[in-house]
Design an enzyme around this catalytic site. Structure first.
Site, PDB file in Angstrom:
ATOM      1  N   HIS A 159      -7.460  -7.448  -8.326  1.00  0.00           N
ATOM      2  CA  HIS A 159      -7.811  -8.381  -7.241  1.00  0.00           C
ATOM      3  C   HIS A 159      -8.043  -7.525  -5.994  1.00  0.00           C
ATOM      4  O   HIS A 159      -7.139  -7.318  -5.188  1.00  0.00           O
ATOM      5  CB  HIS A 159      -6.692  -9.395  -7.005  1.00  0.00           C
ATOM      6  CG  HIS A 159      -6.466 -10.314  -8.173  1.00  0.00           C
ATOM      7  ND1 HIS A 159      -5.876  -9.893  -9.342  1.00  0.00           N
ATOM      8  CD2 HIS A 159      -6.765 -11.629  -8.349  1.00  0.00           C
ATOM      9  CE1 HIS A 159      -5.810 -10.916 -10.195  1.00  0.00           C
ATOM     10  NE2 HIS A 159      -6.347 -11.983  -9.609  1.00  0.00           N
ATOM     11  N   ASP A 212      -2.741  -8.077  -7.684  1.00  0.00           N
ATOM     12  CA  ASP A 212      -2.429  -8.569  -6.327  1.00  0.00           C
ATOM     13  C   ASP A 212      -3.228  -9.844  -6.034  1.00  0.00           C
ATOM     14  O   ASP A 212      -4.127  -9.850  -5.189  1.00  0.00           O
ATOM     15  CB  ASP A 212      -2.787  -7.443  -5.329  1.00  0.00           C
ATOM     16  CG  ASP A 212      -2.520  -7.846  -3.897  1.00  0.00           C
ATOM     17  OD1 ASP A 212      -1.627  -8.685  -3.662  1.00  0.00           O
ATOM     18  OD2 ASP A 212      -3.200  -7.300  -2.997  1.00  0.00           O
ATOM     19  N   GLY A 235     -10.238 -10.905 -12.564  1.00  0.00           N
ATOM     20  CA  GLY A 235      -9.259  -9.825 -12.734  1.00  0.00           C
ATOM     21  C   GLY A 235      -8.195 -10.134 -13.773  1.00  0.00           C
ATOM     22  O   GLY A 235      -7.563  -9.227 -14.327  1.00  0.00           O
ATOM     23  N   HIS A 256       0.814  -1.213   0.000  1.00  0.00           N
ATOM     24  CA  HIS A 256       0.000   0.000   0.000  1.00  0.00           C
ATOM     25  C   HIS A 256       0.851   1.269   0.000  1.00  0.00           C
ATOM     26  O   HIS A 256       0.460   2.287  -0.585  1.00  0.00           O
ATOM     27  CB  HIS A 256      -0.963  -0.015   1.193  1.00  0.00           C
ATOM     28  CG  HIS A 256      -1.975  -1.126   1.089  1.00  0.00           C
ATOM     29  ND1 HIS A 256      -2.614  -1.660   2.183  1.00  0.00           N
ATOM     30  CD2 HIS A 256      -2.447  -1.811   0.007  1.00  0.00           C
ATOM     31  CE1 HIS A 256      -3.431  -2.626   1.774  1.00  0.00           C
ATOM     32  NE2 HIS A 256      -3.339  -2.730   0.467  1.00  0.00           N
ATOM     33  N   SER A 263      -6.414  -2.024  -0.786  1.00  0.00           N
ATOM     34  CA  SER A 263      -5.897  -1.217  -1.900  1.00  0.00           C
ATOM     35  C   SER A 263      -6.980  -0.359  -2.574  1.00  0.00           C
ATOM     36  O   SER A 263      -6.686   0.784  -2.960  1.00  0.00           O
ATOM     37  CB  SER A 263      -5.193  -2.113  -2.917  1.00  0.00           C
ATOM     38  OG  SER A 263      -5.986  -3.233  -3.251  1.00  0.00           O
ATOM     39  N   GLU A 295     -13.264  -8.062  -8.539  1.00  0.00           N
ATOM     40  CA  GLU A 295     -13.214  -9.056  -7.457  1.00  0.00           C
ATOM     41  C   GLU A 295     -14.131 -10.197  -7.873  1.00  0.00           C
ATOM     42  O   GLU A 295     -15.235  -9.975  -8.362  1.00  0.00           O
ATOM     43  CB  GLU A 295     -13.654  -8.417  -6.119  1.00  0.00           C
ATOM     44  CG  GLU A 295     -13.839  -9.367  -4.964  1.00  0.00           C
ATOM     45  CD  GLU A 295     -12.602 -10.211  -4.621  1.00  0.00           C
ATOM     46  OE1 GLU A 295     -11.506  -9.650  -4.440  1.00  0.00           O
ATOM     47  OE2 GLU A 295     -12.753 -11.448  -4.544  1.00  0.00           O
TER      48      GLU A 295
HETATM   49  N1  SAM Z   1      -5.560  -5.975  -3.245  1.00  0.00           N
HETATM   50  C1  SAM Z   1      -6.206  -6.186  -1.959  1.00  0.00           C
HETATM   51  C2  SAM Z   1      -5.655  -5.205  -0.948  1.00  0.00           C
HETATM   52  O1  SAM Z   1      -4.462  -4.842  -1.028  1.00  0.00           O
HETATM   53  O2  SAM Z   1      -6.403  -4.777  -0.088  1.00  0.00           O
HETATM   54  C3  SAM Z   1      -6.048  -7.592  -1.456  1.00  0.00           C
HETATM   55  C4  SAM Z   1      -6.353  -8.648  -2.462  1.00  0.00           C
HETATM   56  S1  SAM Z   1      -6.230 -10.290  -1.901  1.00  0.00           S
HETATM   57  C5  SAM Z   1      -4.511 -10.572  -1.810  1.00  0.00           C
HETATM   58  C6  SAM Z   1      -6.672 -11.180  -3.337  1.00  0.00           C
HETATM   59  C7  SAM Z   1      -8.143 -11.057  -3.716  1.00  0.00           C
HETATM   60  O3  SAM Z   1      -8.320 -11.583  -5.030  1.00  0.00           O
HETATM   61  C8  SAM Z   1      -9.101 -11.838  -2.828  1.00  0.00           C
HETATM   62  O4  SAM Z   1     -10.091 -10.965  -2.363  1.00  0.00           O
HETATM   63  C9  SAM Z   1      -9.735 -12.883  -3.768  1.00  0.00           C
HETATM   64  O5  SAM Z   1     -11.101 -13.155  -3.469  1.00  0.00           O
HETATM   65  C10 SAM Z   1      -9.582 -12.209  -5.092  1.00  0.00           C
HETATM   66  N2  SAM Z   1      -9.530 -13.088  -6.272  1.00  0.00           N
HETATM   67  C11 SAM Z   1      -9.038 -14.347  -6.389  1.00  0.00           C
HETATM   68  N3  SAM Z   1      -9.047 -14.743  -7.669  1.00  0.00           N
HETATM   69  C12 SAM Z   1      -9.534 -13.687  -8.389  1.00  0.00           C
HETATM   70  C13 SAM Z   1      -9.747 -13.461  -9.779  1.00  0.00           C
HETATM   71  N4  SAM Z   1      -9.449 -14.399 -10.693  1.00  0.00           N
HETATM   72  N5  SAM Z   1     -10.233 -12.258 -10.164  1.00  0.00           N
HETATM   73  C14 SAM Z   1     -10.516 -11.287  -9.248  1.00  0.00           C
HETATM   74  N6  SAM Z   1     -10.335 -11.452  -7.932  1.00  0.00           N
HETATM   75  C15 SAM Z   1      -9.845 -12.635  -7.499  1.00  0.00           C
END
Ligand code: SAM
Length: 278
Positions: free
Chosen positions: A41, A162, A142, A18, A98, A116
């Site tokens: 993500h 991410d 994503g 972040h 994020s 998401e």
């Molecule tokens: N970027 C966020 C933050 O910094 O606050 C944290 C993200 S977390 C590491 C990963 C996220 O990706 C999870 O919420 C998960 O549900 C989501 N996710 C997993 N596979 C995904 C996909 N193919 N497309 C979009 N989101 C996905």
């Protein structure tokens, strides 16, 4: 999809990511012209540090907690200023993800596109940005973004990738995403967060990235302890294509401080690697 970010919000890896994101967004604001941030993500946007999930791991205490207790010198205060500004509007027991960090730093002319896939998380994310015309929330995969949703009509911007790294394929997907992004948006700033467990594994992947022959590509890493074990999150990094030109110098100051403040064991440190085609 089992990964739930609520267990990890505010940990050392989140804070690193972040602060880097906030530096990149802050740089975009040097020009009046609008930009767009893509967050492929997104997670749920805001996390409760008093939740059962956060309470189970207490990871935030060794990340956010350490930074808030530290007494940074002025140069660091300046570098982490945008991140602090982005987290300040939240209640004390909450930590932004994020999407909220990026949103809190946008100006009126800038836009944010969120993605998401998790069925529950998308509802929370949508509720958090309901009625916000600067933010578009998409219940989509994503990984489609680099090949289909860029470039933005604004022309300028950042794409943060991410993923959860839960099925063993995200390192390969990152390479694919970078290649697609280069074709569709050669000038975009593309930031890919990755875990560092065992250094030899990271090095192999970084070698592959170097082989892509990007004109301007770097990686930045911090370790909270020696990165020797495949089963433990010993550090994390971010690969950035087209980084702000000021970032390399900033990282020389910022990363040693972050690593020192959040370290947990022997062998902590940082690395900045130029992966550009020279
Ligand atoms: N970027 C966020 C933050 O910094 O606050 C944290 C993200 S977390 C590491 C990963 C996220 O990706 C999870 O919420 C998960 O549900 C989501 N996710 C997993 N596979 C995904 C996909 N193919 N497309 C979009 N989101 C996905």
């Amino acid at each position: 999809m089992n990964y739930r970010h609520a267990y990890h919000a505010g940990n050392f890896a989140d804070v690193f990511k972040h602060i880097m994101l906030a530096r990149m967004v802050d740089y975009m604001k040097r020009k009046e012209k609008a930009f767009r941030v893509y967050d492929t993500h997104s997670g749920i946007g805001v996390y409760d540090l008093n939740s059962e999930e956060a309470g189970k791991t207490e990871e935030w205490k060794l990340g956010l907690g350490k930074i808030l207790d530290a007494n940074p010198p002025p140069a660091i205060n300046r570098l982490i200023g945008p991140w602090r500004d982005a987290i300040a509007p939240l209640e004390e027991s909450k930590y932004p993800g994020s999407p909220r960090i990026a949103r809190n730093l946008l100006r009126k002319q800038d836009r944010l596109s969120l993605y998401e896939l998790h069925d529950e998380d998308i509802s929370t994310l949508k509720a958090g940005f309901a009625g916000d015309f600067q933010v578009r929330v998409n219940h989509l995969d994503g990984w489609l973004v680099p090949g289909a949703h860029i470039p933005p009509k604004e022309g300028r911007g950042i794409m943060l990738i991410d993923p959860p790294f839960e099925d063993g394929h995200d390192f390969d997907r990152m390479i694919d995403a970078l290649e697609k992004a280069r074709k569709r948006w050669a000038g975009g700033t593309i930031a890919l967060w990755y875990p560092v467990k065992k250094r030899s594994h990271t090095d192999e992947w970084l070698d592959t990235l170097k082989g892509l022959r990007f004109p301007d590509l770097l990686s930045a890493e911090i370790y909270i302890q020696e990165p020797w074990s495949a089963g433990v999150l010993n550090g994390c990094g971010m690969v950035i294509a087209n980084p702000p030109y000021t970032l390399r110098d900033e990282l020389q100051v910022l990363l040693p401080w972050l690593a020192e403040v959040m370290h947990q064991g022997k062998g902590w440190g940082h690395r900045i690697i130029d992966l550009s085609n020279k």
